[in-house]
Design an enzyme around this catalytic site. Sequence first.
Site, PDB file in Angstrom:
ATOM      1  N   TRP A 189       0.866  -1.182   0.000  1.00  0.00           N
ATOM      2  CA  TRP A 189       0.000   0.000   0.000  1.00  0.00           C
ATOM      3  C   TRP A 189       0.902   1.230   0.000  1.00  0.00           C
ATOM      4  O   TRP A 189       1.842   1.315   0.785  1.00  0.00           O
ATOM      5  CB  TRP A 189      -0.930   0.047   1.213  1.00  0.00           C
ATOM      6  CG  TRP A 189      -1.672   1.351   1.215  1.00  0.00           C
ATOM      7  CD1 TRP A 189      -2.721   1.701   0.417  1.00  0.00           C
ATOM      8  CD2 TRP A 189      -1.352   2.524   1.991  1.00  0.00           C
ATOM      9  NE1 TRP A 189      -3.082   3.005   0.638  1.00  0.00           N
ATOM     10  CE2 TRP A 189      -2.263   3.533   1.597  1.00  0.00           C
ATOM     11  CE3 TRP A 189      -0.386   2.805   2.952  1.00  0.00           C
ATOM     12  CZ2 TRP A 189      -2.232   4.813   2.155  1.00  0.00           C
ATOM     13  CZ3 TRP A 189      -0.358   4.088   3.510  1.00  0.00           C
ATOM     14  CH2 TRP A 189      -1.279   5.079   3.112  1.00  0.00           C
ATOM     15  N   GLU A 230      -2.986  -2.951  -2.620  1.00  0.00           N
ATOM     16  CA  GLU A 230      -4.148  -2.361  -1.924  1.00  0.00           C
ATOM     17  C   GLU A 230      -4.500  -0.975  -2.466  1.00  0.00           C
ATOM     18  O   GLU A 230      -3.700  -0.056  -2.428  1.00  0.00           O
ATOM     19  CB  GLU A 230      -3.837  -2.263  -0.418  1.00  0.00           C
ATOM     20  CG  GLU A 230      -4.957  -1.627   0.401  1.00  0.00           C
ATOM     21  CD  GLU A 230      -4.609  -1.547   1.882  1.00  0.00           C
ATOM     22  OE1 GLU A 230      -3.461  -1.853   2.259  1.00  0.00           O
ATOM     23  OE2 GLU A 230      -5.508  -1.155   2.663  1.00  0.00           O
ATOM     24  N   LYS A 232      -7.053   2.574  -2.806  1.00  0.00           N
ATOM     25  CA  LYS A 232      -7.711   3.524  -1.898  1.00  0.00           C
ATOM     26  C   LYS A 232      -8.390   4.593  -2.732  1.00  0.00           C
ATOM     27  O   LYS A 232      -7.895   4.957  -3.798  1.00  0.00           O
ATOM     28  CB  LYS A 232      -6.644   4.139  -0.981  1.00  0.00           C
ATOM     29  CG  LYS A 232      -7.171   4.960   0.164  1.00  0.00           C
ATOM     30  CD  LYS A 232      -6.093   5.110   1.232  1.00  0.00           C
ATOM     31  CE  LYS A 232      -6.561   6.012   2.352  1.00  0.00           C
ATOM     32  NZ  LYS A 232      -5.688   5.940   3.523  1.00  0.00           N
ATOM     33  N   ASP A 263      -9.721  -3.063   1.253  1.00  0.00           N
ATOM     34  CA  ASP A 263      -9.838  -2.503   2.599  1.00  0.00           C
ATOM     35  C   ASP A 263     -11.235  -1.892   2.728  1.00  0.00           C
ATOM     36  O   ASP A 263     -11.647  -1.074   1.889  1.00  0.00           O
ATOM     37  CB  ASP A 263      -8.742  -1.445   2.809  1.00  0.00           C
ATOM     38  CG  ASP A 263      -8.734  -0.860   4.210  1.00  0.00           C
ATOM     39  OD1 ASP A 263      -9.804  -0.419   4.689  1.00  0.00           O
ATOM     40  OD2 ASP A 263      -7.658  -0.827   4.841  1.00  0.00           O
ATOM     41  N   HIS A 266     -11.743   1.877   2.197  1.00  0.00           N
ATOM     42  CA  HIS A 266     -11.108   2.526   1.050  1.00  0.00           C
ATOM     43  C   HIS A 266     -12.015   2.769  -0.146  1.00  0.00           C
ATOM     44  O   HIS A 266     -11.547   2.890  -1.272  1.00  0.00           O
ATOM     45  CB  HIS A 266      -9.880   1.719   0.615  1.00  0.00           C
ATOM     46  CG  HIS A 266      -8.743   1.841   1.580  1.00  0.00           C
ATOM     47  ND1 HIS A 266      -7.465   1.459   1.292  1.00  0.00           N
ATOM     48  CD2 HIS A 266      -8.704   2.329   2.845  1.00  0.00           C
ATOM     49  CE1 HIS A 266      -6.678   1.705   2.319  1.00  0.00           C
ATOM     50  NE2 HIS A 266      -7.416   2.223   3.284  1.00  0.00           N
ATOM     51  N   HIS A 290      -8.664  -6.280   4.184  1.00  0.00           N
ATOM     52  CA  HIS A 290      -8.329  -5.459   5.340  1.00  0.00           C
ATOM     53  C   HIS A 290      -9.659  -5.095   5.975  1.00  0.00           C
ATOM     54  O   HIS A 290     -10.325  -4.152   5.539  1.00  0.00           O
ATOM     55  CB  HIS A 290      -7.570  -4.196   4.926  1.00  0.00           C
ATOM     56  CG  HIS A 290      -6.092  -4.391   4.895  1.00  0.00           C
ATOM     57  ND1 HIS A 290      -5.204  -3.369   4.749  1.00  0.00           N
ATOM     58  CD2 HIS A 290      -5.353  -5.515   5.036  1.00  0.00           C
ATOM     59  CE1 HIS A 290      -3.970  -3.860   4.788  1.00  0.00           C
ATOM     60  NE2 HIS A 290      -4.037  -5.156   4.946  1.00  0.00           N
ATOM     61  N   ASP A 298     -12.399   6.999   6.051  1.00  0.00           N
ATOM     62  CA  ASP A 298     -11.530   5.854   6.350  1.00  0.00           C
ATOM     63  C   ASP A 298     -10.918   6.022   7.743  1.00  0.00           C
ATOM     64  O   ASP A 298      -9.719   6.194   7.896  1.00  0.00           O
ATOM     65  CB  ASP A 298     -10.441   5.806   5.273  1.00  0.00           C
ATOM     66  CG  ASP A 298      -9.456   4.656   5.469  1.00  0.00           C
ATOM     67  OD1 ASP A 298      -9.870   3.615   5.981  1.00  0.00           O
ATOM     68  OD2 ASP A 298      -8.283   4.824   5.100  1.00  0.00           O
ATOM     69  N   ASP A 300     -10.740   4.020  10.340  1.00  0.00           N
ATOM     70  CA  ASP A 300     -10.082   2.863  10.958  1.00  0.00           C
ATOM     71  C   ASP A 300     -10.508   2.631  12.405  1.00  0.00           C
ATOM     72  O   ASP A 300      -9.668   2.459  13.285  1.00  0.00           O
ATOM     73  CB  ASP A 300      -8.557   2.986  10.841  1.00  0.00           C
ATOM     74  CG  ASP A 300      -8.089   2.756   9.414  1.00  0.00           C
ATOM     75  OD1 ASP A 300      -8.244   1.638   8.921  1.00  0.00           O
ATOM     76  OD2 ASP A 300      -7.582   3.708   8.786  1.00  0.00           O
ATOM     77  N   ASP A 330      -7.437  -4.300   9.886  1.00  0.00           N
ATOM     78  CA  ASP A 330      -6.684  -3.055   9.714  1.00  0.00           C
ATOM     79  C   ASP A 330      -7.445  -1.896  10.342  1.00  0.00           C
ATOM     80  O   ASP A 330      -8.352  -1.338   9.732  1.00  0.00           O
ATOM     81  CB  ASP A 330      -6.432  -2.794   8.213  1.00  0.00           C
ATOM     82  CG  ASP A 330      -5.583  -1.538   8.016  1.00  0.00           C
ATOM     83  OD1 ASP A 330      -5.030  -1.020   9.008  1.00  0.00           O
ATOM     84  OD2 ASP A 330      -5.483  -1.078   6.861  1.00  0.00           O
TER      85      ASP A 330
HETATM   86  C1  RNT Z   1      -3.894   2.773   4.682  1.00  0.00           C
HETATM   87  C2  RNT Z   1      -4.022   1.325   4.411  1.00  0.00           C
HETATM   88  C3  RNT Z   1      -2.913   0.465   4.927  1.00  0.00           C
HETATM   89  C4  RNT Z   1      -2.457   0.839   6.333  1.00  0.00           C
HETATM   90  C5  RNT Z   1      -1.440  -0.083   6.925  1.00  0.00           C
HETATM   91  C6  RNT Z   1      -0.838   0.451   8.182  1.00  0.00           C
HETATM   92  O1  RNT Z   1      -5.001   3.484   4.345  1.00  0.00           O
HETATM   93  O2  RNT Z   1      -5.240   0.843   4.874  1.00  0.00           O
HETATM   94  O3  RNT Z   1      -3.267  -0.865   4.857  1.00  0.00           O
HETATM   95  O4  RNT Z   1      -3.533   0.924   7.202  1.00  0.00           O
HETATM   96  O5  RNT Z   1      -0.505  -0.394   5.970  1.00  0.00           O
HETATM   97 ZN    ZN Z   2      -5.562  -1.280   4.737  1.00  0.00          ZN
END
Ligand code: RNT
Ligand code: ZN
Length: 423
Positions: A189, A230, A232, A263, A266, A290, A298, A300, A330
């Site tokens: 990523w 990955e 986004k 993810d 994302h 993720h 996003d 998290d 994640d």
């Molecule tokens: C960032 C991505 C990625 C990170 C990690 C820490 O938006 O989701 O996966 O969260 O690599």
């Molecule tokens: Zn991620």
Amino acid sequence: MASTKRNIERAYLLAQKQYAEWGVDTEKALRRLQSIPISLHCWQGDDVGGFERLGSELGGGLAVTGNYPGKARTPEELRADLERSYSLIPGRHRLNLHACYAETEGRKVDRDELAPEHFRNWIGWAKSKGLGLDFNPTFFAHPKADSGFTLAHPDPGIRKFWVEHGIRCREIGAAIGKALGTPCVTNVWIPDGFKDTPVDRKGPRERLAASMDAIFARPINPRHNLDAIESKLFGIGSESYVVGSHEFYLGYAVKHNKLLCLDAGHFHPTEVLHDKLSSVLMWVDEVLLHVSRGIRWDSDHVVTLTDELEGLAQELARGGYFDRVHIGLDYFDASINRVAAWVIGCRCMIKALLLALLEPIDALRRLEADGDFTGRLALLEEARTLPFGAVWDRYCDAAGVPAGAAWMEDVRRYEKDVLSRRS
Ligand code: RNT
Ligand code: ZN
């Protein structure tokens, strides 16, 4: 204690009967559940800090908020916190490691110099605990990422540095997979993107493609390392344009036979992973998830048992995708106890999987095939109140981890004895 155990058993036997009436075999579901590993992300334990001490901010649009005391300051502390977490989570799982968690014995080793030896302790520890390991190059929190560009940077020197990092991380992944006898998923990523409207959307994408070709040039035995990429939609500071968009990586993954990492945070907030899975898996062999929880963006947040999580697990079970999908978590929340954050998120992921495996799917499929959508909706809703909790408690109990909320007592004790003593 003995009476709790007896009650768990009694409740389970009743639940088993109830599920059987819908044609669901709870024993079979539990056996399947046991075989599904979740990759716990190391970065929840120290707010994506790592151990390099390069003096760079986290950057890359990643934001960890909160200052709850007790975050891990050393690899030993992080491993101790992880061990505590795994002891409260039923099943055998994995650890997802970032390159910035290298252990270099006080020497400065830059990202383009990292090698398997810097992860020797992690590999030894994982082996002794029976954990698989996954890996990630770290394309942020570094002076050469301060501009917000890495693999797509206009400067060939900076691109070369990050390409070398990517190459080394795949080799580390392969060394990990070989040592542990289970393939390591190494996920790329990068943060690259523009805050405001660019006039050149094409150039950075061409550069990223070329950088990725260079990173992936050497074939690696997939029994040791699997490459994932990955995408986004946007990040903080890259609101207008992200080089590695979904279309970009989906195309790359299809063309070059890579794993696509999806993810949950994302995409546009109205998009859901569970609708993407069966489309993406038409064209790519394997997917990395993720699992995260975005709130409005996003953000998290710690994974909880939301409709979205249930939907994702249902798709995995209904599609029979467990052998083609690697599940990783994640998220990063520094405003609550970090061990609890791991345990809550991972237990919720497993609960969602169990719920999905207990779905009266044969009956539901029959209703749908018959065009009885009223019946389908009715049964989907009735299925929600089947005695899932009794099966979950029994799963935890049989795995030797606390059923119900009892695990929190353990976490509180650990906080008092260990975490609160950290400065
Ligand atoms: C960032 C991505 C990625 C990170 C990690 C820490 O938006 O989701 O996966 O969260 O690599
Ligand atoms: Zn991620």
